[in-house]
Design a protein around this motif. Structure first.
Motif, PDB file in Angstrom:
ATOM      1  N   VAL A 173      61.076  31.510  22.312  1.00  0.00           N
ATOM      2  CA  VAL A 173      60.631  32.599  23.197  1.00  0.00           C
ATOM      3  C   VAL A 173      59.158  32.420  23.582  1.00  0.00           C
ATOM      4  CG1 VAL A 173      60.367  35.102  23.434  1.00  0.00           C
ATOM      5  CG2 VAL A 173      62.420  34.148  22.357  1.00  0.00           C
ATOM      6  N   PRO A 174      58.246  32.108  22.640  1.00  0.00           N
ATOM      7  CA  PRO A 174      56.887  31.767  23.073  1.00  0.00           C
ATOM      8  C   PRO A 174      56.846  30.590  24.038  1.00  0.00           C
ATOM      9  CG  PRO A 174      56.918  32.179  20.720  1.00  0.00           C
ATOM     10  CD  PRO A 174      58.350  32.187  21.176  1.00  0.00           C
ATOM     11  N   TRP A 175      57.674  29.567  23.773  1.00  0.00           N
ATOM     12  CA  TRP A 175      57.700  28.414  24.671  1.00  0.00           C
ATOM     13  C   TRP A 175      58.056  28.846  26.092  1.00  0.00           C
ATOM     14  CZ3 TRP A 175      56.562  23.286  24.780  1.00  0.00           C
ATOM     15  CH2 TRP A 175      57.116  22.535  25.811  1.00  0.00           C
ATOM     16  N   LEU A 176      59.066  29.679  26.228  1.00  0.00           N
ATOM     17  CA  LEU A 176      59.469  30.128  27.561  1.00  0.00           C
ATOM     18  C   LEU A 176      58.377  30.970  28.211  1.00  0.00           C
ATOM     19  CD1 LEU A 176      63.208  31.012  26.835  1.00  0.00           C
ATOM     20  CD2 LEU A 176      62.311  28.999  28.047  1.00  0.00           C
ATOM     21  N   GLY A 177      57.652  31.758  27.396  1.00  0.00           N
ATOM     22  CA  GLY A 177      56.506  32.483  27.931  1.00  0.00           C
ATOM     23  C   GLY A 177      55.418  31.539  28.392  1.00  0.00           C
ATOM     24  N   ALA A 178      55.198  30.454  27.637  1.00  0.00           N
ATOM     25  CA  ALA A 178      54.193  29.463  28.027  1.00  0.00           C
ATOM     26  C   ALA A 178      54.607  28.740  29.299  1.00  0.00           C
ATOM     27  CB  ALA A 178      53.979  28.469  26.885  1.00  0.00           C
ATOM     28  N   VAL A 179      55.915  28.490  29.451  1.00  0.00           N
ATOM     29  CA  VAL A 179      56.423  27.898  30.695  1.00  0.00           C
ATOM     30  C   VAL A 179      56.116  28.818  31.864  1.00  0.00           C
ATOM     31  CG1 VAL A 179      58.519  27.287  31.970  1.00  0.00           C
ATOM     32  CG2 VAL A 179      58.236  26.521  29.602  1.00  0.00           C
ATOM     33  N   ALA A 180      56.411  30.109  31.683  1.00  0.00           N
ATOM     34  CA  ALA A 180      56.186  31.077  32.768  1.00  0.00           C
ATOM     35  C   ALA A 180      54.716  31.183  33.133  1.00  0.00           C
ATOM     36  CB  ALA A 180      56.729  32.448  32.354  1.00  0.00           C
TER      37      ALA A 180
ATOM     38  N   LEU B 128      65.997  39.221  24.519  1.00  0.00           N
ATOM     39  CA  LEU B 128      64.814  38.386  24.357  1.00  0.00           C
ATOM     40  C   LEU B 128      63.943  38.342  25.613  1.00  0.00           C
ATOM     41  CD1 LEU B 128      66.373  35.352  22.426  1.00  0.00           C
ATOM     42  CD2 LEU B 128      65.090  37.292  21.483  1.00  0.00           C
ATOM     43  N   VAL B 129      64.388  38.966  26.687  1.00  0.00           N
ATOM     44  CA  VAL B 129      63.649  38.901  27.955  1.00  0.00           C
ATOM     45  C   VAL B 129      62.273  39.547  27.822  1.00  0.00           C
ATOM     46  CG1 VAL B 129      63.618  39.735  30.340  1.00  0.00           C
ATOM     47  CG2 VAL B 129      65.706  38.722  29.383  1.00  0.00           C
TER      48      VAL B 129
ATOM     49  N   VAL C  25      59.842  37.190  26.136  1.00  0.00           N
ATOM     50  CA  VAL C  25      59.338  36.148  27.037  1.00  0.00           C
ATOM     51  C   VAL C  25      58.198  36.705  27.884  1.00  0.00           C
ATOM     52  CG1 VAL C  25      59.897  34.636  28.973  1.00  0.00           C
ATOM     53  CG2 VAL C  25      61.528  34.898  27.086  1.00  0.00           C
ATOM     54  N   ALA C  26      58.342  37.926  28.392  1.00  0.00           N
ATOM     55  CA  ALA C  26      57.297  38.524  29.229  1.00  0.00           C
ATOM     56  C   ALA C  26      56.009  38.739  28.442  1.00  0.00           C
ATOM     57  CB  ALA C  26      57.802  39.848  29.807  1.00  0.00           C
ATOM     58  N   ASP C  27      56.134  39.219  27.203  1.00  0.00           N
ATOM     59  CA  ASP C  27      54.934  39.446  26.393  1.00  0.00           C
ATOM     60  C   ASP C  27      54.242  38.135  26.045  1.00  0.00           C
ATOM     61  OD1 ASP C  27      55.150  42.168  26.465  1.00  0.00           O
ATOM     62  OD2 ASP C  27      55.919  42.396  24.422  1.00  0.00           O
ATOM     63  N   TRP C  28      55.035  37.096  25.749  1.00  0.00           N
ATOM     64  CA  TRP C  28      54.412  35.806  25.473  1.00  0.00           C
ATOM     65  C   TRP C  28      53.802  35.205  26.735  1.00  0.00           C
ATOM     66  CZ3 TRP C  28      52.817  34.095  21.055  1.00  0.00           C
ATOM     67  CH2 TRP C  28      53.427  34.511  19.877  1.00  0.00           C
ATOM     68  N   ARG C  29      54.421  35.427  27.888  1.00  0.00           N
ATOM     69  CA  ARG C  29      53.795  34.984  29.144  1.00  0.00           C
ATOM     70  C   ARG C  29      52.417  35.629  29.296  1.00  0.00           C
ATOM     71  NH1 ARG C  29      56.544  37.930  33.458  1.00  0.00           N
ATOM     72  NH2 ARG C  29      55.051  39.489  32.691  1.00  0.00           N
ATOM     73  N   ASP C  30      52.322  36.924  28.983  1.00  0.00           N
ATOM     74  CA  ASP C  30      51.034  37.603  29.080  1.00  0.00           C
ATOM     75  C   ASP C  30      50.021  37.005  28.114  1.00  0.00           C
ATOM     76  OD1 ASP C  30      52.183  39.247  30.962  1.00  0.00           O
ATOM     77  OD2 ASP C  30      52.452  40.952  29.605  1.00  0.00           O
ATOM     78  N   TYR C  31      50.488  36.674  26.901  1.00  0.00           N
ATOM     79  CA  TYR C  31      49.582  36.053  25.932  1.00  0.00           C
ATOM     80  C   TYR C  31      49.057  34.723  26.469  1.00  0.00           C
ATOM     81  CZ  TYR C  31      48.030  33.168  22.069  1.00  0.00           C
ATOM     82  OH  TYR C  31      47.284  32.324  21.289  1.00  0.00           O
TER      83      TYR C  31
ATOM     84  N   LYS D 218      51.356  41.610  19.792  1.00  0.00           N
ATOM     85  CA  LYS D 218      52.244  42.430  20.627  1.00  0.00           C
ATOM     86  C   LYS D 218      53.525  41.647  20.929  1.00  0.00           C
ATOM     87  CE  LYS D 218      52.422  45.068  24.973  1.00  0.00           C
ATOM     88  NZ  LYS D 218      53.637  44.460  25.544  1.00  0.00           N
ATOM     89  N   ALA D 219      53.379  40.383  21.316  1.00  0.00           N
ATOM     90  CA  ALA D 219      54.541  39.546  21.614  1.00  0.00           C
ATOM     91  C   ALA D 219      55.361  39.273  20.349  1.00  0.00           C
ATOM     92  CB  ALA D 219      54.078  38.236  22.247  1.00  0.00           C
ATOM     93  N   HIS D 220      54.676  39.013  19.258  1.00  0.00           N
ATOM     94  CA  HIS D 220      55.334  38.757  17.977  1.00  0.00           C
ATOM     95  C   HIS D 220      56.192  39.955  17.576  1.00  0.00           C
ATOM     96  CE1 HIS D 220      55.791  37.887  13.706  1.00  0.00           C
ATOM     97  NE2 HIS D 220      55.165  36.732  13.833  1.00  0.00           N
TER      98      HIS D 220
END
Length: 313
Positions: free
Chosen positions: A102-109, A139-140, A143-149, A170-172
């Motif tokens: 999920v962090p990886w997908l946020g980093a992709v975004a 999990l969506v 992904v958004a919270d990790w994208r923000d991180y 927050k993402a965790h």
């Protein structure tokens, strides 16, 4: 690959230096692939040396250390230490999936890492994973919270680590809430009841760390996070009693959290969140957390501080 020199003395160094680069795909059911994903996320979030020239202040180190502990102690599946395959039915493995894929997908975004295909689970599983490139709806939000991180830290040169820690936690928290719900709904057999009590309690303990924006950089982890968790699976209460003193005390605290009635846990967490409202209190999280879970004459002054922070307007 810039990393702290102290890494060479830890078992984490082996996988850091040998894990394959992620170039064409990401198979999250291989331990080395998850670690390679962490390595790339750590490397790509320090463009202006905001986390130090050797990246030692990067808050993603905590996730990498945690996954190494899960691997080392057999919590990712019986065959993992032998062949690196992560059992898709491993409760710990699923929990880490939400904190790696999920962090990886946020980093992709956020444009921090390449958009690689994420492999499906190798077979049917009791847990829900990204399949056919589709992220399960639960999990969506993660992904958004990790994208923000990753958007926050991707080009950051800030010397203040707290905004990154707050965004990371927050993402965790968003991801871990999904894990808690999943554990309540699935059959966790054949994992021992004692181990599952520890995992459920650990999820609750992490809520306390989330409220305090607990530091997870390399410096803090190596100073305070390397000898606090059990190095064996917990099948019986005797396994807990056999642990070294420090780990035994921590595991006992975590298991007591697992058995605390939800209403009481919710009240206690609310009070702890109120105590942790200020940066001043968060800077003293180690002694204050000890005062909460291990009250004794030696930390009476810290317990008075807890009351003071709690009553502040």
């Amino acid at each position: 690959m810039a990393h702290p020199e102290e890494l060479t003395t830890l078992d984490l160094h082996s996988v850091w230096t040998t894990a394959d680069e992620l170039t064409t795909a990401f198979d999250p059911f291989r331990f080395e692939q998850r670690m390679a994903a962490y390595r790339l996320m750590i490397q790509n979030t320090n463009p202006a040396d905001g986390f130090g020239a050797d990246n030692r202040h990067n808050p993603l180190w905590g996730l990498m250390f945690q996954h190494q502990w899960q691997f080392r102690t057999g919590r990712l599946g019986a065959d993992t230490p032998r062949d690196g395959r992560i059992d898709p039915d491993s409760p710990w493995g699923y929990g880490n999936y939400t904190l790696s894929v999920v962090p990886w997908l946020g980093a992709v975004a956020a444009g921090v890492v390449p958009d690689l295909p994420v492999a499906d689970p190798p077979g049917r599983s009791r847990f829900r994973y990204v399949t056919g490139g589709v992220v399960p709806e639960e999990l969506v939000a993660g992904v958004a919270d990790w994208r923000d991180y990753f958007t926050l830290v991707g080009g950051s040169g800030s010397a203040d680590p707290e905004p990154a820690r707050l965004a990371l936690w927050k993402a965790h928290k968003t991801c871990l809430d999904v894990v808690v719900d999943a554990l309540a709904e699935v059959d966790t057999t054949p994992w021992p009841d004692q181990e599952m009590a520890f995992l459920r309690g650990w999820c609750r303990m992490v809520d306390y760390l989330w409220a305090a924006a607990w530091p997870t950089d390399f410096v803090f982890m190596t100073a305070h996070g390397l000898d606090v968790l059990p190095e064996t699976l917990l099948s019986t209460p005797e396994d807990v009693r056999a642990l070294p003193d420090k780990a035994r005390g921590n595991v006992g605290t975590v298991i007591r959290l697992a058995t605390t009635p939800k209403w009481r846990y919710d009240v206690n967490l609310f009070l702890w969140k109120r105590i942790m409202r200020t940066r001043e209190a968060r800077a003293q999280v180690l002694p204050l957390l000890d005062a909460v879970f291990n009250p004794k004459p030696e930390n009476a002054a810290q317990r008075r501080k807890l009351i003071g922070y709690l009553l502040r307007p």
